[in-house]
Design a protein around this motif. Structure first.
Motif, PDB file in Angstrom:
ATOM      1  N   MET A  12      46.438  72.298  59.960  1.00 35.61           N
ATOM      2  CA  MET A  12      45.042  71.960  59.739  1.00 35.61           C
ATOM      3  C   MET A  12      44.414  71.525  61.059  1.00 35.61           C
ATOM      4  O   MET A  12      44.896  70.621  61.714  1.00 35.61           O
ATOM      5  CB  MET A  12      44.946  70.840  58.712  1.00 35.61           C
ATOM      6  N   THR A  13      43.375  72.192  61.452  1.00 38.68           N
ATOM      7  CA  THR A  13      42.679  71.871  62.692  1.00 38.68           C
ATOM      8  C   THR A  13      41.858  70.606  62.519  1.00 38.68           C
ATOM      9  O   THR A  13      41.179  70.431  61.512  1.00 38.68           O
ATOM     10  CB  THR A  13      41.764  73.043  63.106  1.00 38.68           C
ATOM     11  N   ARG A  14      41.948  69.756  63.506  1.00 38.94           N
ATOM     12  CA  ARG A  14      41.177  68.511  63.501  1.00 38.94           C
ATOM     13  C   ARG A  14      40.345  68.427  64.766  1.00 38.94           C
ATOM     14  O   ARG A  14      40.552  69.173  65.714  1.00 38.94           O
ATOM     15  CB  ARG A  14      42.126  67.321  63.442  1.00 38.94           C
ATOM     16  N   ARG A  15      39.460  67.481  64.779  1.00 43.40           N
ATOM     17  CA  ARG A  15      38.643  67.214  65.964  1.00 43.40           C
ATOM     18  C   ARG A  15      39.419  66.294  66.899  1.00 43.40           C
ATOM     19  O   ARG A  15      40.190  65.427  66.462  1.00 43.40           O
ATOM     20  CB  ARG A  15      37.311  66.570  65.582  1.00 43.40           C
ATOM     21  N   ILE A  16      39.179  66.460  68.178  1.00 46.28           N
ATOM     22  CA  ILE A  16      39.868  65.657  69.188  1.00 46.28           C
ATOM     23  C   ILE A  16      39.585  64.172  68.982  1.00 46.28           C
ATOM     24  O   ILE A  16      40.477  63.338  69.140  1.00 46.28           O
ATOM     25  CB  ILE A  16      39.470  66.113  70.609  1.00 46.28           C
ATOM     26  N   ARG A  17      38.386  63.825  68.589  1.00 45.35           N
ATOM     27  CA  ARG A  17      38.054  62.403  68.388  1.00 45.35           C
ATOM     28  C   ARG A  17      38.975  61.732  67.371  1.00 45.35           C
ATOM     29  O   ARG A  17      39.175  60.531  67.403  1.00 45.35           O
ATOM     30  CB  ARG A  17      36.588  62.244  67.989  1.00 45.35           C
ATOM     31  N   ASP A  18      39.567  62.537  66.469  1.00 44.33           N
ATOM     32  CA  ASP A  18      40.435  61.989  65.431  1.00 44.33           C
ATOM     33  C   ASP A  18      41.878  61.801  65.880  1.00 44.33           C
ATOM     34  O   ASP A  18      42.642  61.121  65.202  1.00 44.33           O
ATOM     35  CB  ASP A  18      40.412  62.900  64.199  1.00 44.33           C
ATOM     36  N   VAL A  19      42.258  62.396  66.996  1.00 45.24           N
ATOM     37  CA  VAL A  19      43.657  62.321  67.436  1.00 45.24           C
ATOM     38  C   VAL A  19      43.832  61.728  68.836  1.00 45.24           C
ATOM     39  O   VAL A  19      44.937  61.393  69.224  1.00 45.24           O
ATOM     40  CB  VAL A  19      44.344  63.709  67.398  1.00 45.24           C
ATOM     41  N   MET A  20      42.751  61.591  69.593  1.00 43.90           N
ATOM     42  CA  MET A  20      42.857  61.112  70.969  1.00 43.90           C
ATOM     43  C   MET A  20      43.193  59.626  71.021  1.00 43.90           C
ATOM     44  O   MET A  20      43.016  58.896  70.044  1.00 43.90           O
ATOM     45  CB  MET A  20      41.555  61.364  71.722  1.00 43.90           C
ATOM     46  N   SER A  21      43.683  59.212  72.159  1.00 41.50           N
ATOM     47  CA  SER A  21      43.894  57.787  72.435  1.00 41.50           C
ATOM     48  C   SER A  21      42.619  57.285  73.103  1.00 41.50           C
ATOM     49  O   SER A  21      42.322  57.671  74.239  1.00 41.50           O
ATOM     50  CB  SER A  21      45.089  57.591  73.366  1.00 41.50           C
ATOM     51  N   PRO A  22      41.855  56.433  72.417  1.00 37.47           N
ATOM     52  CA  PRO A  22      40.578  56.004  72.991  1.00 37.47           C
ATOM     53  C   PRO A  22      40.715  54.899  74.033  1.00 37.47           C
ATOM     54  O   PRO A  22      39.849  54.731  74.872  1.00 37.47           O
ATOM     55  CB  PRO A  22      39.794  55.508  71.776  1.00 37.47           C
ATOM     56  N   ASP A  23      41.779  54.163  73.993  1.00 42.01           N
ATOM     57  CA  ASP A  23      41.948  53.035  74.915  1.00 42.01           C
ATOM     58  C   ASP A  23      42.764  53.466  76.123  1.00 42.01           C
ATOM     59  O   ASP A  23      43.910  53.070  76.301  1.00 42.01           O
ATOM     60  CB  ASP A  23      42.633  51.864  74.209  1.00 42.01           C
ATOM     61  N   THR A  24      42.162  54.314  76.955  1.00 43.60           N
ATOM     62  CA  THR A  24      42.881  54.823  78.113  1.00 43.60           C
ATOM     63  C   THR A  24      42.770  53.860  79.275  1.00 43.60           C
ATOM     64  O   THR A  24      41.774  53.153  79.428  1.00 43.60           O
ATOM     65  CB  THR A  24      42.331  56.194  78.551  1.00 43.60           C
ATOM     66  N   ALA A  25      43.804  53.855  80.093  1.00 47.16           N
ATOM     67  CA  ALA A  25      43.785  53.053  81.310  1.00 47.16           C
ATOM     68  C   ALA A  25      42.909  53.768  82.328  1.00 47.16           C
ATOM     69  O   ALA A  25      42.961  54.988  82.465  1.00 47.16           O
ATOM     70  CB  ALA A  25      45.207  52.879  81.833  1.00 47.16           C
ATOM     71  N   SER A  26      42.105  52.999  83.031  1.00 48.48           N
ATOM     72  CA  SER A  26      41.194  53.578  84.002  1.00 48.48           C
ATOM     73  C   SER A  26      41.127  52.681  85.232  1.00 48.48           C
ATOM     74  O   SER A  26      41.154  51.451  85.116  1.00 48.48           O
ATOM     75  CB  SER A  26      39.807  53.719  83.375  1.00 48.48           C
ATOM     76  N   VAL A  27      41.049  53.307  86.400  1.00 40.93           N
ATOM     77  CA  VAL A  27      40.918  52.580  87.660  1.00 40.93           C
ATOM     78  C   VAL A  27      39.870  53.287  88.512  1.00 40.93           C
ATOM     79  O   VAL A  27      39.553  54.456  88.287  1.00 40.93           O
ATOM     80  CB  VAL A  27      42.262  52.510  88.434  1.00 40.93           C
ATOM     81  N   GLU A  28      39.358  52.575  89.505  1.00 41.16           N
ATOM     82  CA  GLU A  28      38.413  53.168  90.445  1.00 41.16           C
ATOM     83  C   GLU A  28      39.177  53.854  91.571  1.00 41.16           C
ATOM     84  O   GLU A  28      40.338  53.506  91.842  1.00 41.16           O
ATOM     85  CB  GLU A  28      37.472  52.104  90.988  1.00 41.16           C
ATOM     86  N   PRO A  29      38.564  54.815  92.259  1.00 49.01           N
ATOM     87  CA  PRO A  29      39.263  55.566  93.306  1.00 49.01           C
ATOM     88  C   PRO A  29      39.859  54.706  94.424  1.00 49.01           C
ATOM     89  O   PRO A  29      40.877  55.080  95.006  1.00 49.01           O
ATOM     90  CB  PRO A  29      38.180  56.501  93.865  1.00 49.01           C
ATOM     91  N   MET A  30      39.272  53.556  94.737  1.00 44.15           N
ATOM     92  CA  MET A  30      39.779  52.718  95.832  1.00 44.15           C
ATOM     93  C   MET A  30      40.899  51.771  95.400  1.00 44.15           C
ATOM     94  O   MET A  30      41.415  51.007  96.204  1.00 44.15           O
ATOM     95  CB  MET A  30      38.627  51.921  96.463  1.00 44.15           C
ATOM     96  N   THR A  31      41.313  51.827  94.144  1.00 45.85           N
ATOM     97  CA  THR A  31      42.414  51.003  93.643  1.00 45.85           C
ATOM     98  C   THR A  31      43.711  51.420  94.325  1.00 45.85           C
ATOM     99  O   THR A  31      43.943  52.607  94.557  1.00 45.85           O
ATOM    100  CB  THR A  31      42.547  51.174  92.116  1.00 45.85           C
TER     101      THR A  31
END
Length: 141
Positions: free
Chosen positions: A1-20
Protein backbone atom coordinates in the motif's frame (compact mmCIF):
# COMPACT_ATOMS: atom_id res chain seq x y z
CA UNK A 1 0.00 0.00 0.00
CA UNK A 2 1.48 3.31 -1.09
CA UNK A 3 1.63 5.99 1.55
CA UNK A 4 2.65 9.61 1.66
CA UNK A 5 6.14 10.49 2.85
CA UNK A 6 4.72 12.70 5.61
CA UNK A 7 3.27 9.53 7.18
CA UNK A 8 6.55 7.59 7.32
CA UNK A 9 9.33 10.19 7.59
CA UNK A 10 11.26 11.02 10.73
CA UNK A 11 10.26 14.62 11.46
CA UNK A 12 12.73 15.25 14.26
CA UNK A 13 15.90 15.30 12.21
CA UNK A 14 19.22 16.49 13.52
CA UNK A 15 20.34 19.69 11.84
CA UNK A 16 23.47 21.83 12.02
CA UNK A 17 24.71 24.97 10.29
CA UNK A 18 27.52 24.75 7.70
CA UNK A 19 30.11 26.32 10.06
CA UNK A 20 29.51 23.69 12.78
CA UNK A 21 32.57 21.59 13.56
CA UNK A 22 32.64 17.97 12.46
CA UNK A 23 33.29 17.00 16.09
CA UNK A 24 30.10 18.77 17.23
CA UNK A 25 28.09 17.11 14.45
CA UNK A 26 29.46 13.70 15.48
CA UNK A 27 28.48 14.32 19.10
CA UNK A 28 24.98 15.32 17.97
CA UNK A 29 24.71 12.10 15.95
CA UNK A 30 25.71 10.11 19.02
CA UNK A 31 23.29 11.98 21.31
CA UNK A 32 20.36 11.52 18.90
CA UNK A 33 21.43 8.02 17.80
CA UNK A 34 21.36 8.91 14.10
CA UNK A 35 23.73 8.33 11.20
CA UNK A 36 23.29 11.68 9.46
CA UNK A 37 22.53 15.33 9.98
CA UNK A 38 21.00 17.85 7.66
CA UNK A 39 23.22 20.85 7.04
CA UNK A 40 20.97 23.88 6.81
CA UNK A 41 21.15 27.61 7.21
CA UNK A 42 17.85 29.18 8.20
CA UNK A 43 15.39 27.41 5.91
CA UNK A 44 17.86 26.47 3.16
CA UNK A 45 19.14 22.92 2.85
CA UNK A 46 22.89 23.26 2.32
CA UNK A 47 23.76 19.55 2.35
CA UNK A 48 23.71 16.23 4.19
CA UNK A 49 26.51 14.89 6.39
CA UNK A 50 26.65 11.17 7.20
CA UNK A 51 28.73 9.25 9.68
CA UNK A 52 30.43 7.71 6.65
CA UNK A 53 31.35 11.20 5.37
CA UNK A 54 33.02 11.92 8.70
CA UNK A 55 35.08 8.74 8.54
CA UNK A 56 36.07 8.91 4.87
CA UNK A 57 36.34 12.65 4.28
CA UNK A 58 37.69 13.81 7.65
CA UNK A 59 39.24 11.06 9.78
CA UNK A 60 40.81 9.05 6.94
CA UNK A 61 42.21 12.24 5.41
CA UNK A 62 43.72 13.38 8.73
CA UNK A 63 41.56 16.49 9.17
CA UNK A 64 41.12 17.92 12.67
CA UNK A 65 37.44 17.29 13.53
CA UNK A 66 37.38 20.32 15.86
CA UNK A 67 38.67 22.64 13.12
CA UNK A 68 36.91 21.14 10.09
CA UNK A 69 33.41 22.39 9.29
CA UNK A 70 30.52 20.24 8.20
CA UNK A 71 30.01 22.57 5.25
CA UNK A 72 33.39 21.55 3.87
CA UNK A 73 32.59 17.81 4.05
CA UNK A 74 28.88 17.35 3.45
CA UNK A 75 27.26 16.21 0.25
CA UNK A 76 26.17 19.42 -1.42
CA UNK A 77 23.42 20.31 -3.88
CA UNK A 78 22.09 19.16 -6.12
CA UNK A 79 20.63 16.78 -3.54
CA UNK A 80 17.97 14.21 -4.19
CA UNK A 81 15.03 15.19 -1.98
CA UNK A 82 11.39 14.36 -1.42
CA UNK A 83 8.36 16.46 -0.59
CA UNK A 84 6.00 15.43 2.23
CA UNK A 85 3.28 14.85 -0.39
CA UNK A 86 5.41 12.40 -2.42
CA UNK A 87 4.62 8.70 -2.25
CA UNK A 88 6.66 5.92 -0.73
CA UNK A 89 6.80 4.34 -4.21
CA UNK A 90 8.52 7.49 -5.49
CA UNK A 91 10.98 7.35 -2.58
CA UNK A 92 11.86 3.74 -3.37
CA UNK A 93 12.36 4.61 -7.03
CA UNK A 94 14.70 7.52 -6.14
CA UNK A 95 16.68 5.38 -3.70
CA UNK A 96 17.16 2.76 -6.41
CA UNK A 97 18.09 5.25 -9.10
CA UNK A 98 20.60 7.18 -6.99
CA UNK A 99 21.77 4.27 -4.76
CA UNK A 100 21.05 6.16 -1.52
CA UNK A 101 19.64 4.91 1.77
CA UNK A 102 18.26 8.20 3.10
CA UNK A 103 16.49 11.15 1.55
CA UNK A 104 15.86 14.59 3.03
CA UNK A 105 12.25 15.72 3.01
CA UNK A 106 11.77 19.37 2.10
CA UNK A 107 8.76 21.61 1.74
CA UNK A 108 8.29 24.00 -1.15
CA UNK A 109 11.15 26.44 -1.15
CA UNK A 110 13.59 23.83 0.13
CA UNK A 111 12.93 24.08 3.87
CA UNK A 112 13.97 20.75 5.46
CA UNK A 113 11.21 19.10 7.49
CA UNK A 114 12.36 15.51 7.87
CA UNK A 115 14.26 12.49 6.63
CA UNK A 116 13.11 9.16 5.25
CA UNK A 117 15.34 6.11 5.32
CA UNK A 118 15.35 2.75 3.64
CA UNK A 119 14.47 1.27 7.03
CA UNK A 120 11.46 3.61 7.37
CA UNK A 121 10.18 2.42 4.01
CA UNK A 122 10.81 -1.25 4.78
CA UNK A 123 8.90 -0.97 8.04
CA UNK A 124 5.75 0.23 6.23
CA UNK A 125 6.05 -1.45 2.84
CA UNK A 126 7.20 -4.90 3.99
CA UNK A 127 6.81 -5.03 7.79
CA UNK A 128 7.82 -8.70 8.02
CA UNK A 129 11.09 -8.32 6.12
CA UNK A 130 14.50 -8.72 7.73
CA UNK A 131 15.28 -5.05 7.00
CA UNK A 132 12.10 -3.96 8.79
CA UNK A 133 13.02 -6.12 11.80
CA UNK A 134 16.53 -4.66 11.90
CA UNK A 135 15.20 -1.12 11.56
CA UNK A 136 12.80 -1.57 14.48
CA UNK A 137 15.42 -3.15 16.75
CA UNK A 138 16.89 -1.11 19.58
CA UNK A 139 20.43 0.07 18.83
CA UNK A 140 23.35 -1.69 20.46
CA UNK A 141 26.16 0.35 21.95
Amino acid sequence: MTRRIRDVMSPDTASVEPMTSVARAARLMREQDVGDVLVAYDCDLFGVLTDRDIVLRAVAEGHDPEATTVGSLCTRPPLVTLAPEDTTDHAVELMRRYAVRRLPVVERGGCPVGMVSLGDLAAVEDPHSALADISRAAPTH
